[in-house]
Scaffold this motif. Structure first.
Motif, PDB file in Angstrom:
ATOM      1  N   ARG A 105     -24.836  16.538 -48.172  1.00  0.00           N
ATOM      2  CA  ARG A 105     -25.066  14.371 -48.857  1.00  0.00           C
ATOM      3  C   ARG A 105     -23.853  13.603 -47.775  1.00  0.00           C
ATOM      4  NH1 ARG A 105     -28.365  13.279 -52.158  1.00  0.00           N
ATOM      5  NH2 ARG A 105     -29.141  15.722 -53.387  1.00  0.00           N
TER       6      ARG A 105
ATOM      7  N   SER B 291     -40.061  21.373 -41.880  1.00  0.00           N
ATOM      8  CA  SER B 291     -40.496  20.682 -43.788  1.00  0.00           C
ATOM      9  C   SER B 291     -41.774  21.001 -43.367  1.00  0.00           C
ATOM     10  CB  SER B 291     -39.964  19.415 -44.430  1.00  0.00           C
ATOM     11  OG  SER B 291     -40.186  18.578 -43.571  1.00  0.00           O
TER      12      SER B 291
ATOM     13  N   ASP C  34     -28.122  10.063 -47.813  1.00  0.00           N
ATOM     14  CA  ASP C  34     -28.876  10.831 -47.120  1.00  0.00           C
ATOM     15  C   ASP C  34     -28.523  12.156 -46.850  1.00  0.00           C
ATOM     16  OD1 ASP C  34     -30.637   8.842 -47.308  1.00  0.00           O
ATOM     17  OD2 ASP C  34     -29.093   8.073 -45.235  1.00  0.00           O
ATOM     18  N   LEU C  35     -29.452  12.909 -46.617  1.00  0.00           N
ATOM     19  CA  LEU C  35     -29.390  14.275 -45.724  1.00  0.00           C
ATOM     20  C   LEU C  35     -30.632  15.049 -45.683  1.00  0.00           C
ATOM     21  CD1 LEU C  35     -29.582  17.321 -48.623  1.00  0.00           C
ATOM     22  CD2 LEU C  35     -29.941  14.713 -49.215  1.00  0.00           C
TER      23      LEU C  35
ATOM     24  N   VAL D  58     -31.017  18.668 -44.564  1.00  0.00           N
ATOM     25  CA  VAL D  58     -31.836  19.820 -44.908  1.00  0.00           C
ATOM     26  C   VAL D  58     -32.209  19.181 -46.523  1.00  0.00           C
ATOM     27  CG1 VAL D  58     -31.984  22.277 -44.688  1.00  0.00           C
ATOM     28  CG2 VAL D  58     -30.822  21.275 -43.182  1.00  0.00           C
ATOM     29  N   THR D  59     -33.050  19.495 -46.979  1.00  0.00           N
ATOM     30  CA  THR D  59     -33.340  19.298 -48.279  1.00  0.00           C
ATOM     31  C   THR D  59     -33.101  20.246 -49.219  1.00  0.00           C
ATOM     32  OG1 THR D  59     -35.656  19.056 -48.037  1.00  0.00           O
ATOM     33  CG2 THR D  59     -34.307  16.954 -47.821  1.00  0.00           C
ATOM     34  N   GLY D  60     -33.681  19.965 -50.560  1.00  0.00           N
ATOM     35  CA  GLY D  60     -33.168  21.744 -51.446  1.00  0.00           C
ATOM     36  C   GLY D  60     -35.013  21.747 -52.196  1.00  0.00           C
ATOM     37  N   THR D  61     -35.742  21.874 -51.392  1.00  0.00           N
ATOM     38  CA  THR D  61     -36.897  21.930 -51.245  1.00  0.00           C
ATOM     39  C   THR D  61     -37.187  23.768 -51.542  1.00  0.00           C
ATOM     40  OG1 THR D  61     -38.119  21.117 -49.502  1.00  0.00           O
ATOM     41  CG2 THR D  61     -37.757  19.653 -51.322  1.00  0.00           C
TER      42      THR D  61
ATOM     43  N   SER E 147     -27.088  19.839 -44.182  1.00  0.00           N
ATOM     44  CA  SER E 147     -27.675  19.822 -45.710  1.00  0.00           C
ATOM     45  C   SER E 147     -26.396  19.085 -46.764  1.00  0.00           C
ATOM     46  CB  SER E 147     -27.887  21.260 -45.580  1.00  0.00           C
ATOM     47  OG  SER E 147     -26.333  22.147 -46.004  1.00  0.00           O
TER      48      SER E 147
ATOM     49  N   GLY F 258     -36.737  24.249 -47.650  1.00  0.00           N
ATOM     50  CA  GLY F 258     -35.189  23.792 -46.973  1.00  0.00           C
ATOM     51  C   GLY F 258     -34.474  25.531 -47.889  1.00  0.00           C
ATOM     52  N   TYR F 259     -34.588  25.724 -48.522  1.00  0.00           N
ATOM     53  CA  TYR F 259     -34.174  27.234 -49.076  1.00  0.00           C
ATOM     54  C   TYR F 259     -34.783  27.910 -48.592  1.00  0.00           C
ATOM     55  CZ  TYR F 259     -31.782  24.887 -52.897  1.00  0.00           C
ATOM     56  OH  TYR F 259     -31.607  24.218 -53.902  1.00  0.00           O
TER      57      TYR F 259
ATOM     58  N   SER G 257     -33.625  21.961 -37.967  1.00  0.00           N
ATOM     59  CA  SER G 257     -33.238  21.062 -38.886  1.00  0.00           C
ATOM     60  C   SER G 257     -33.939  19.607 -39.575  1.00  0.00           C
ATOM     61  CB  SER G 257     -31.565  20.420 -39.464  1.00  0.00           C
ATOM     62  OG  SER G 257     -31.173  22.099 -39.644  1.00  0.00           O
TER      63      SER G 257
END
Length: 134
Positions: free
Chosen positions: A84, A33, A89-90, A92-95, A82, A98-99, A29
């Motif tokens: 928030r 990225s 802060d988080l 695993v982002t929604g990029t 993932s 991440g997906y 995690s």
């Protein structure tokens, strides 16, 4: 009926696989990225690593439960990291990366669980009976 020693060793092995799933979830995690020319290479590689680890765990334990044991804790860690936090802060982002990491890992877990064959399919042959039972 199995003796206590093999049952203990089997339970210990499943416990180690669960801890492995937690470790994979935490480490991956924070590393998913990495990109090369906009392609989420690390997320793709980590999804393949998950497939290999989950599949190997199922093969080693000769049961679907062997594949489930590292996959479920990995998924729980993924969901927690993932989400928030109150601070916004988080991990695993929604990029795109991440997906790819989230869905790729989940698909890898599903494939590993479905493709694992049990050494003795109890659903087809019945539950194991104790020695001497008719």
């Amino acid at each position: 009926m199995p003796t206590p020693e093999p049952a203990f060793v089997t339970g210990l092995a499943y416990g180690v696989l669960a801890v492995l799933g937690v470790v994979l979830g935490v480490v991956e995690s924070f590393q998913f990225s990495w990109e090369v020319a906009g392609v989420p290479v690390a997320a793709i590689v980590l999804s393949l690593v998950n497939l290999a680890v989950f599949r190997a765990a199922g093969w080693a334990m000769a049961s679907r439960l062997g594949a489930v044991m590292p996959a479920v804790p990995w998924l729980i860690v993924l969901v927690v990291l993932s989400a928030r936090r109150p601070e916004g802060d988080l991990v695993v982002t929604g990029t795109a990366a991440g997906y790819v990491y989230m869905f790729g890992g989940a698909v890898a877990a599903l494939i590993a669980i479905v493709r694992t064959r049990s050494a003795r399919p109890w659903m087809l042959t019945g539950a194991p009976r104790p020695p001497g039972a008719r």
